[in-house]
Design a protein around this motif. Structure first.
Motif, PDB file in Angstrom:
ATOM      1  N   LEU A   8       0.950  -1.286  -0.007  1.00 51.41           N
ATOM      2  CA  LEU A   8      -0.042  -0.015  -0.075  1.00 51.41           C
ATOM      3  C   LEU A   8       0.942   1.204  -0.161  1.00 51.41           C
ATOM      4  O   LEU A   8       1.664   1.165   0.975  1.00 51.41           O
ATOM      5  N   LYS A   9       0.761   1.974  -0.987  1.00 50.71           N
ATOM      6  CA  LYS A   9       1.553   3.319  -1.255  1.00 50.71           C
ATOM      7  C   LYS A   9       0.512   4.492  -1.153  1.00 50.71           C
ATOM      8  O   LYS A   9      -0.376   4.945  -2.006  1.00 50.71           O
ATOM      9  N   ASP A  10       0.720   5.407   0.104  1.00 53.37           N
ATOM     10  CA  ASP A  10      -0.059   6.738   0.112  1.00 53.37           C
ATOM     11  C   ASP A  10      -1.314   6.450  -0.102  1.00 53.37           C
ATOM     12  O   ASP A  10      -1.889   7.374  -1.090  1.00 53.37           O
ATOM     13  N   VAL A  11      -1.901   5.622   0.500  1.00 51.50           N
ATOM     14  CA  VAL A  11      -3.556   5.347  -0.016  1.00 51.50           C
ATOM     15  C   VAL A  11      -4.173   6.427   1.060  1.00 51.50           C
ATOM     16  O   VAL A  11      -4.022   6.574   2.247  1.00 51.50           O
ATOM     17  N   ASN A  12      -5.082   6.909   0.284  1.00 53.86           N
ATOM     18  CA  ASN A  12      -6.109   8.122   0.844  1.00 53.86           C
ATOM     19  C   ASN A  12      -7.366   7.727   0.617  1.00 53.86           C
ATOM     20  O   ASN A  12      -7.783   7.452  -0.657  1.00 53.86           O
ATOM     21  N   LYS A  22      -5.383   8.147   5.869  1.00 52.82           N
ATOM     22  CA  LYS A  22      -4.457   9.158   5.527  1.00 52.82           C
ATOM     23  C   LYS A  22      -3.009   8.633   5.126  1.00 52.82           C
ATOM     24  O   LYS A  22      -2.293   8.148   6.146  1.00 52.82           O
ATOM     25  N   ASP A  23      -2.725   8.921   4.023  1.00 54.29           N
ATOM     26  CA  ASP A  23      -1.381   8.294   3.431  1.00 54.29           C
ATOM     27  C   ASP A  23      -0.845   7.015   4.145  1.00 54.29           C
ATOM     28  O   ASP A  23       0.114   7.089   4.671  1.00 54.29           O
ATOM     29  N   ILE A  24      -1.637   6.064   3.945  1.00 51.66           N
ATOM     30  CA  ILE A  24      -1.183   4.637   4.257  1.00 51.66           C
ATOM     31  C   ILE A  24      -0.094   3.983   3.584  1.00 51.66           C
ATOM     32  O   ILE A  24      -0.289   3.753   2.341  1.00 51.66           O
ATOM     33  N   ASN A  25       0.969   3.876   4.044  1.00 54.67           N
ATOM     34  CA  ASN A  25       2.107   3.124   3.783  1.00 54.67           C
ATOM     35  C   ASN A  25       2.415   1.642   4.616  1.00 54.67           C
ATOM     36  O   ASN A  25       2.971   1.933   5.367  1.00 54.67           O
ATOM     37  N   THR A  46     -12.192  -0.230   7.349  1.00 59.05           N
ATOM     38  CA  THR A  46     -11.998   0.399   6.081  1.00 59.05           C
ATOM     39  C   THR A  46     -10.750  -0.102   5.286  1.00 59.05           C
ATOM     40  O   THR A  46     -10.960  -0.273   4.038  1.00 59.05           O
ATOM     41  N   LEU A  47      -9.396   0.018   6.115  1.00 61.42           N
ATOM     42  CA  LEU A  47      -8.514  -0.555   5.498  1.00 61.42           C
ATOM     43  C   LEU A  47      -8.416  -1.997   4.826  1.00 61.42           C
ATOM     44  O   LEU A  47      -8.181  -2.232   3.751  1.00 61.42           O
ATOM     45  N   CYS A  48      -9.152  -2.849   5.549  1.00 57.63           N
ATOM     46  CA  CYS A  48      -9.354  -4.204   5.152  1.00 57.63           C
ATOM     47  C   CYS A  48     -10.065  -4.041   3.905  1.00 57.63           C
ATOM     48  O   CYS A  48      -9.794  -4.886   2.592  1.00 57.63           O
ATOM     49  N   ARG A  49     -11.154  -3.508   3.962  1.00 61.54           N
ATOM     50  CA  ARG A  49     -11.992  -3.425   2.679  1.00 61.54           C
ATOM     51  C   ARG A  49     -11.657  -2.743   1.615  1.00 61.54           C
ATOM     52  O   ARG A  49     -11.846  -3.197   0.252  1.00 61.54           O
ATOM     53  N   THR A  50     -10.654  -1.674   1.875  1.00 57.38           N
ATOM     54  CA  THR A  50      -9.954  -0.964   0.926  1.00 57.38           C
ATOM     55  C   THR A  50      -8.939  -2.049   0.179  1.00 57.38           C
ATOM     56  O   THR A  50      -8.938  -2.227  -1.325  1.00 57.38           O
ATOM     57  N   ILE A  51      -8.171  -2.783   0.817  1.00 59.26           N
ATOM     58  CA  ILE A  51      -7.108  -3.673   0.312  1.00 59.26           C
ATOM     59  C   ILE A  51      -7.975  -4.772  -0.673  1.00 59.26           C
ATOM     60  O   ILE A  51      -7.679  -5.159  -1.710  1.00 59.26           O
ATOM     61  N   VAL A 210       3.246  -5.752  14.251  1.00 58.07           N
ATOM     62  CA  VAL A 210       2.133  -4.970  14.510  1.00 58.07           C
ATOM     63  C   VAL A 210       1.964  -3.670  13.944  1.00 58.07           C
ATOM     64  O   VAL A 210       2.925  -3.051  13.925  1.00 58.07           O
ATOM     65  N   VAL A 211       0.742  -3.273  13.202  1.00 56.01           N
ATOM     66  CA  VAL A 211       0.562  -2.006  12.765  1.00 56.01           C
ATOM     67  C   VAL A 211      -0.369  -1.347  13.561  1.00 56.01           C
ATOM     68  O   VAL A 211      -1.564  -1.885  13.537  1.00 56.01           O
ATOM     69  N   PHE A 212      -0.160  -0.292  14.105  1.00 56.21           N
ATOM     70  CA  PHE A 212      -1.035   0.661  15.062  1.00 56.21           C
ATOM     71  C   PHE A 212      -1.511   1.705  14.311  1.00 56.21           C
ATOM     72  O   PHE A 212      -0.826   2.575  13.791  1.00 56.21           O
ATOM     73  N   LEU A 213      -2.780   1.715  14.159  1.00 53.95           N
ATOM     74  CA  LEU A 213      -3.545   2.557  13.297  1.00 53.95           C
ATOM     75  C   LEU A 213      -4.495   3.512  14.319  1.00 53.95           C
ATOM     76  O   LEU A 213      -5.002   3.117  15.291  1.00 53.95           O
TER      77      LEU A 213
END
Ligand code: ADP
Ligand code: MG
Length: 244
Positions: A8-12, A22-25, A46-51, A210-213
């Motif tokens: 994932l690069k700079d996903v908004n 916001k700018d997910i990398n 939302t991040l899972c569903r976007t992937i 772990v990715v902390f959002l």
């Protein structure tokens, strides 16, 4: 070295005025197990569903195994089957047997013949400990059993990566372990996994990272050991103070 499986690069992404991602990398290597953790409303689902392209996004890029997910069409269906997803609610087809639930996707989407689909489905049901219930209907199974069927159903599509969005949070406590055990086995078998969960036991046993959002932003990425014992950001400290 081979390229990462998920990039994932700079996903908004926005929902109207809400800037939800916001700018997910984030990069996930082959065979890696990543836990996505953060306060309620931080954008994990939302991040899972976007992937998986169940949600669109406005800018940035997402690639699975080097390929960008198209927005729609046949290609999307094929690529989406590379990404398995297990939700909080099991979403099994109520009027189909357990076996039919697992064979339907491979037959319809992958064009696999019934006999072959059933053989593979039985192997997968064996793996999640439900083979003896193959001819029952979802309502005849407990929540934990249904969730294990949902995992088998996803695996039947031979996904390259599995997404789990709080797979145990709708379960009675005594059923959580049986689902987590299946997930730990899956992780050990080398499956690439992105898992939204607050289950520390799973994180410690199976997670590489772990990715902390928080508030739509990635604030921290660390090993479970580092994250749970020495969180760096104030937001992570605050969050862990509430859940531990
Ligand atoms: P989490 O899974 O971390 O709890 P979500 O991804 O479900 O967070 O939600 C992130 C934010 O986006 C929340 O503020 C939520 O209310 C909002 N949101 C989620 N889905 C929608 C939607 N379909 N339309 C509008 N807002 C949404
Ligand atoms: Mg959620």
């Amino acid at each position: 070295m081979s390229e990462p499986l998920v990039v994932l690069k700079d996903v908004n992404k926005h929902f109207g005025d809400l800037h939800v991602l916001k700018d997910i990398n984030v990069t996930v290597e082959r065979g890696e197990v990543v836990i996505l953790i953060g306060p309620s409303g931080s954008g994990k689902s939302t991040l899972c569903r976007t992937i998986n392209r169940l949600e669109t996004f406005e800018s940035g890029s997402i690639t699975i195994d080097g390929k960008e997910l198209p927005e729609e069409g046949k290609e999307l269906a094929a690529l989406r089957s590379d990404v398995g997803m297990v939700f909080q609610s099991f979403n099994l087809f109520a009027h189909k047997t357990i076996l039919e639930n697992v064979t339907l996707g491979p037959m319809k989407v992958r064009g696999i013949k019934k006999a072959e689909a059933e053989k593979r489905a039985m192997e997968l049901l064996e793996r999640v400990g439900i083979a003896h219930q193959a001819h029952k209907y979802p309502a005849q199974l407990s929540g934990g059993q249904q969730q294990r069927v949902a995992i088998a159903r996803s695996l039947a599509m031979d996904p390259k990566v599995m997404l789990f969005d709080e797979p145990t949070s709708a379960l009675d406590p005594e059923m959580i372990t049986e689902v987590l055990d299946v997930m730990v086995q899956l992780a050990k078998s080398g499956m690439t996994m992105i898992v939204v969960t607050h289950e520390m036991g799973f994180a410690r046993k199976a997670a590489d990272r772990v990715v902390f959002l928080s508030d739509g932003e990635v604030h921290e990425q660390a090993t479970p050991e580092e994250f749970f014992t020495h969180p760096k950001s104030d937001r992570a400290k605050d969050f862990l103070g509430k859940i531990l």
